[in-house]
Design a protein around this motif. Structure first.
Motif, PDB file in Angstrom:
ATOM      1  N   VAL A   8      34.967  42.601  29.354  1.00 28.52           N
ATOM      2  CA  VAL A   8      34.889  42.576  30.695  1.00 28.52           C
ATOM      3  C   VAL A   8      33.463  42.447  30.761  1.00 28.52           C
ATOM      4  O   VAL A   8      32.883  43.697  30.565  1.00 28.52           O
ATOM      5  CB  VAL A   8      35.888  43.738  31.764  1.00 28.52           C
TER       6      VAL A   8
ATOM      7  N   GLY B 296      46.301  36.672  34.036  1.00 32.11           N
ATOM      8  CA  GLY B 296      45.417  37.639  33.568  1.00 32.11           C
ATOM      9  C   GLY B 296      45.639  38.906  33.786  1.00 32.11           C
ATOM     10  O   GLY B 296      45.618  40.288  33.156  1.00 32.11           O
ATOM     11  N   GLN B 297      46.588  39.004  34.809  1.00 26.74           N
ATOM     12  CA  GLN B 297      47.524  40.139  35.183  1.00 26.74           C
ATOM     13  C   GLN B 297      48.653  40.807  33.719  1.00 26.74           C
ATOM     14  O   GLN B 297      49.064  41.782  33.469  1.00 26.74           O
ATOM     15  CB  GLN B 297      48.840  40.430  36.494  1.00 26.74           C
TER      16      GLN B 297
ATOM     17  N   LEU C 125      43.809  41.179  36.217  1.00 28.10           N
ATOM     18  CA  LEU C 125      44.667  42.323  35.760  1.00 28.10           C
ATOM     19  C   LEU C 125      42.355  42.869  35.035  1.00 28.10           C
ATOM     20  O   LEU C 125      42.055  44.328  35.001  1.00 28.10           O
ATOM     21  CB  LEU C 125      44.327  42.775  34.219  1.00 28.10           C
ATOM     22  N   LYS C 126      41.588  42.762  35.444  1.00 31.16           N
ATOM     23  CA  LYS C 126      40.304  42.579  35.590  1.00 31.16           C
ATOM     24  C   LYS C 126      39.562  43.826  36.789  1.00 31.16           C
ATOM     25  O   LYS C 126      39.450  44.472  36.014  1.00 31.16           O
ATOM     26  CB  LYS C 126      39.446  41.666  35.296  1.00 31.16           C
ATOM     27  N   THR C 127      40.245  43.082  37.806  1.00 24.67           N
ATOM     28  CA  THR C 127      39.947  44.078  38.948  1.00 24.67           C
ATOM     29  C   THR C 127      40.646  45.081  39.158  1.00 24.67           C
ATOM     30  O   THR C 127      39.870  46.375  39.425  1.00 24.67           O
ATOM     31  CB  THR C 127      40.185  43.204  40.066  1.00 24.67           C
ATOM     32  N   ARG C 128      42.076  45.034  38.256  1.00 21.49           N
ATOM     33  CA  ARG C 128      42.936  45.928  39.253  1.00 21.49           C
ATOM     34  C   ARG C 128      42.581  47.807  37.494  1.00 21.49           C
ATOM     35  O   ARG C 128      42.685  48.261  38.114  1.00 21.49           O
ATOM     36  CB  ARG C 128      43.957  45.694  38.529  1.00 21.49           C
ATOM     37  N   ALA C 129      42.023  47.211  36.541  1.00 18.91           N
ATOM     38  CA  ALA C 129      40.962  47.924  35.409  1.00 18.91           C
ATOM     39  C   ALA C 129      40.079  48.620  36.147  1.00 18.91           C
ATOM     40  O   ALA C 129      40.349  49.789  36.340  1.00 18.91           O
ATOM     41  CB  ALA C 129      41.130  47.165  34.518  1.00 18.91           C
TER      42      ALA C 129
ATOM     43  N   ASN D 185      36.773  48.536  27.692  1.00 13.57           N
ATOM     44  CA  ASN D 185      37.370  47.183  28.403  1.00 13.57           C
ATOM     45  C   ASN D 185      36.179  46.413  27.762  1.00 13.57           C
ATOM     46  O   ASN D 185      35.051  45.482  28.620  1.00 13.57           O
ATOM     47  CB  ASN D 185      37.642  46.912  29.761  1.00 13.57           C
TER      48      ASN D 185
ATOM     49  N   GLN E 101      44.739  41.778  27.489  1.00 14.73           N
ATOM     50  CA  GLN E 101      43.678  42.728  27.831  1.00 14.73           C
ATOM     51  C   GLN E 101      43.409  42.249  29.190  1.00 14.73           C
ATOM     52  O   GLN E 101      42.736  40.920  29.447  1.00 14.73           O
ATOM     53  CB  GLN E 101      42.840  43.369  27.228  1.00 14.73           C
ATOM     54  N   PRO E 102      42.283  43.354  30.047  1.00 14.67           N
ATOM     55  CA  PRO E 102      41.589  42.396  31.129  1.00 14.67           C
ATOM     56  C   PRO E 102      40.625  41.925  31.044  1.00 14.67           C
ATOM     57  O   PRO E 102      39.756  42.568  29.175  1.00 14.67           O
ATOM     58  CB  PRO E 102      41.100  44.400  31.181  1.00 14.67           C
TER      59      PRO E 102
END
Length: 302
Positions: free
Chosen positions: A122, A85-86, A285-289, A119, A90-91
């Motif tokens: 997501v 995911g990272q 990546l979704k969480t970081r975004a 996003n 894209q997230p």
């Protein structure tokens, strides 16, 4: 080999969840299927891994050693999935979020519209609850918490500070007078949270000086929800002590005004607003975004 890895993952889930039925719910399979997975692993290893009763399980000595290896493998697999995911284009995916009720209503929810717009792959699932959730046990990716510190084993990013303010309606102050020093609060109707450490004793200090005072007030109403306290205050029910993020909209419109603006409050009316997550080498990546989005969002004290 792949079958063995599957059995190991199921066994680790049984231990983590504390039983076969709970593991089955987590994995989306039947309880007998979980039992067969563990049985096959025991057969391949050549020893019993669990002491089982009708109500509980306990690891054998061999089971403890096997579980440590299984948990390590499962943890590495999670990191590989997060790594994918990272470095994705894209997230994407579901972000499960927990937040306190009022903070979630008045601050978090309004931030989601622009996040979702930017996003599109997501989905966000938010649970608003006034308790600290167990991120692993309850499968939460991100918890928004108000706290001075976080528990060991968790990572966090500060989103802002929590500042409590005294507020009252203009109508109430015109009837009862506007207190000009903390001691005068004893003559007013006060509405506080009134649970746990939030009692009727207030510690205040004057901004920009060393002056500190301690005041006991008459709590005419105690409500464990700051939005409800604000409703009482707006209706002229007294002076309320609530987080600034709860009061900000009413302060802007003049429905309430701040009392004793030059004074600030000490514990327990302090804290940081933090984004809390399970640490790892790679964060999805979704969480970081979402964390990055909330970190630059407005509406909180810096």
């Amino acid at each position: 080999m792949m079958e063995l890895l599957n059995e190991m993952a199921v066994f680790a889930t049984v231990v983590d969840r504390g039983g076969f039925t709970a593991a089955a719910r987590q994995l989306g399979i039947t309880t007998p299927a979980v039992s067969r997975h563990v049985g096959r692993l025991e057969k391949q290893i050549g020893g019993r891994l669990l002491h089982r009763t009708t109500r509980s399980i306990a690891l054998t000595e061999l089971g403890q050693q096997v579980y440590a290896s299984c948990e390590s493998i499962v943890s590495n697999a999670r990191e590989v999935r997060a790594l994918a995911g990272q470095y994705g284009a894209q997230p994407m995916g579901v972000v499960r979020v927990s937040a306190p009720v009022v903070l979630g209503q008045v601050w978090l929810a309004p931030q989601l519209a622009s996040f979702l717009e930017h996003n599109p792959a997501v989905t966000v699932q938010v649970t608003l609850v006034d308790r600290q959730v167990d991120l692993i046990e309850e499968e939460v990716d991100l918890a928004i918490r108000i706290a001075s510190e976080i528990a060991p084993g968790l990572a966090c990013r500060q989103l802002g500070k929590m500042r409590y303010v005294l507020v009252a309606s203009p109508g109430y102050l015109s009837r009862r007078g506007n207190p000009t020093e903390p001691g005068a609060l004893a003559e007013h109707l006060c509405v506080l949270l009134g649970y746990g450490p939030f009692g009727n004793e207030l510690n205040l200090s004057r901004s920009g000086s060393e002056v500190k005072v301690k005041v006991k007030v008459k709590v005419r109403a105690a409500i464990n929800n700051s939005a409800a306290i604000l409703a009482v205050v707006e209706a002229g029910g007294g002076i309320g002590l609530i987080p600034h993020f709860t009061a900000s909209a009413s302060l802007l419109t003049g429905r309430v005004v701040q009392v004793l603006q030059e004074w600030k409050f000490g514990p327990p009316y302090t804290g940081n607003i933090q984004a809390v997550y399970t640490p790892g080498r790679y964060l999805a990546l979704k969480t970081r975004a979402l964390i990055d989005h909330l970190a630059v969002a407005g509406g909180l004290e810096a």
